[in-house]
Design a protein around this motif. Sequence first.
Motif, PDB file in Angstrom:
ATOM      1  N   ALA A  73       0.810  -1.215   0.000  1.00 22.65           N
ATOM      2  CA  ALA A  73       0.000   0.000   0.000  1.00 22.65           C
ATOM      3  C   ALA A  73       0.848   1.272   0.000  1.00 22.65           C
ATOM      4  O   ALA A  73       0.428   2.292  -0.538  1.00 22.65           O
ATOM      5  CB  ALA A  73      -0.933   0.014   1.203  1.00 22.65           C
ATOM      6  N   SER A  91       2.724   5.976  -2.789  1.00 29.83           N
ATOM      7  CA  SER A  91       1.526   5.143  -2.686  1.00 29.83           C
ATOM      8  C   SER A  91       0.784   5.195  -4.019  1.00 29.83           C
ATOM      9  O   SER A  91       1.149   5.957  -4.923  1.00 29.83           O
ATOM     10  CB  SER A  91       0.627   5.620  -1.543  1.00 29.83           C
ATOM     11  OG  SER A  91       0.192   6.939  -1.771  1.00 29.83           O
ATOM     12  N   ASP A  92      -0.252   4.397  -4.138  1.00 30.79           N
ATOM     13  CA  ASP A  92      -1.132   4.387  -5.307  1.00 30.79           C
ATOM     14  C   ASP A  92      -0.356   4.354  -6.627  1.00 30.79           C
ATOM     15  O   ASP A  92       0.418   3.452  -6.867  1.00 30.79           O
ATOM     16  CB  ASP A  92      -2.089   5.590  -5.278  1.00 30.79           C
ATOM     17  CG  ASP A  92      -2.987   5.585  -4.063  1.00 30.79           C
ATOM     18  OD1 ASP A  92      -3.439   4.484  -3.684  1.00 30.79           O
ATOM     19  OD2 ASP A  92      -3.222   6.657  -3.493  1.00 30.79           O
ATOM     20  N   TYR A  93      -0.578   5.366  -7.472  1.00 25.33           N
ATOM     21  CA  TYR A  93       0.029   5.402  -8.804  1.00 25.33           C
ATOM     22  C   TYR A  93       1.546   5.532  -8.748  1.00 25.33           C
ATOM     23  O   TYR A  93       2.240   5.111  -9.669  1.00 25.33           O
ATOM     24  CB  TYR A  93      -0.561   6.548  -9.632  1.00 25.33           C
ATOM     25  CG  TYR A  93      -2.036   6.384  -9.879  1.00 25.33           C
ATOM     26  CD1 TYR A  93      -2.506   5.345 -10.665  1.00 25.33           C
ATOM     27  CD2 TYR A  93      -2.954   7.254  -9.314  1.00 25.33           C
ATOM     28  CE1 TYR A  93      -3.867   5.179 -10.882  1.00 25.33           C
ATOM     29  CE2 TYR A  93      -4.316   7.104  -9.533  1.00 25.33           C
ATOM     30  CZ  TYR A  93      -4.757   6.053 -10.313  1.00 25.33           C
ATOM     31  OH  TYR A  93      -6.091   5.891 -10.533  1.00 25.33           O
ATOM     32  N   ASP A  96       2.952   2.046  -8.597  1.00 24.45           N
ATOM     33  CA  ASP A  96       2.846   1.441  -9.915  1.00 24.45           C
ATOM     34  C   ASP A  96       3.947   1.965 -10.844  1.00 24.45           C
ATOM     35  O   ASP A  96       4.549   1.205 -11.602  1.00 24.45           O
ATOM     36  CB  ASP A  96       1.465   1.723 -10.515  1.00 24.45           C
ATOM     37  CG  ASP A  96       1.274   1.052 -11.858  1.00 24.45           C
ATOM     38  OD1 ASP A  96       1.478  -0.180 -11.945  1.00 24.45           O
ATOM     39  OD2 ASP A  96       0.921   1.760 -12.819  1.00 24.45           O
ATOM     40  N   VAL A 102      -0.277  -3.793  -7.539  1.00 19.60           N
ATOM     41  CA  VAL A 102      -1.318  -3.686  -6.520  1.00 19.60           C
ATOM     42  C   VAL A 102      -1.360  -4.959  -5.675  1.00 19.60           C
ATOM     43  O   VAL A 102      -1.672  -4.921  -4.493  1.00 19.60           O
ATOM     44  CB  VAL A 102      -2.692  -3.449  -7.194  1.00 19.60           C
ATOM     45  CG1 VAL A 102      -3.827  -3.513  -6.201  1.00 19.60           C
ATOM     46  CG2 VAL A 102      -2.684  -2.128  -7.927  1.00 19.60           C
TER      47      VAL A 102
END
Length: 160
Positions: A73, A91-93, A96, A102
């Motif tokens: 996360a 975090s998030d994008y 990635d 994820v």
Amino acid sequence: MRSMVSALVFLLAMTAQAAVEMTVQKEAFVIHSTSISCMAYQDGSNRRDIASPYIDIPQIRIANRSGEFFAPAMIQVTFKSSIRSYTCTYSDYQLDAIGIPVRMTNNEILDLTCPIKCGGLPIGSPEKVTATVELIGYTESGNGHMTPIKIQKKMDIINP
């Protein structure tokens, strides 16, 4: 019977030790320049969105040996310098963009495809600080049971 019980206890202990693991490079040197983040680079931008001074952390490896799915996360880098405290969060994008999915399957091992860059560092010159690199996420069993995971590693940040 006694040796069978001992073998069972040993096997359970080994299984319990299987977990999510993270390794991090031992040190990072402060770079006195601006840079382009992985997200900006992937978007085709040439805008230098990482403020000076910054550090590059290309060597992080995450290994999921939990026997379950692992969902990363957040990765945070924190330290306290002679100037003030600092935290850099991915975090998030952003995860990635550096190659962290994820969800990781059991026995999946990954290395970053693009380095973490933390900019605008409040650090004196010369100064060496010890930073904490923290991985936060959770494992998820096939029946939906979630277990929080928090792994911390130390890394030296050096401003020569």
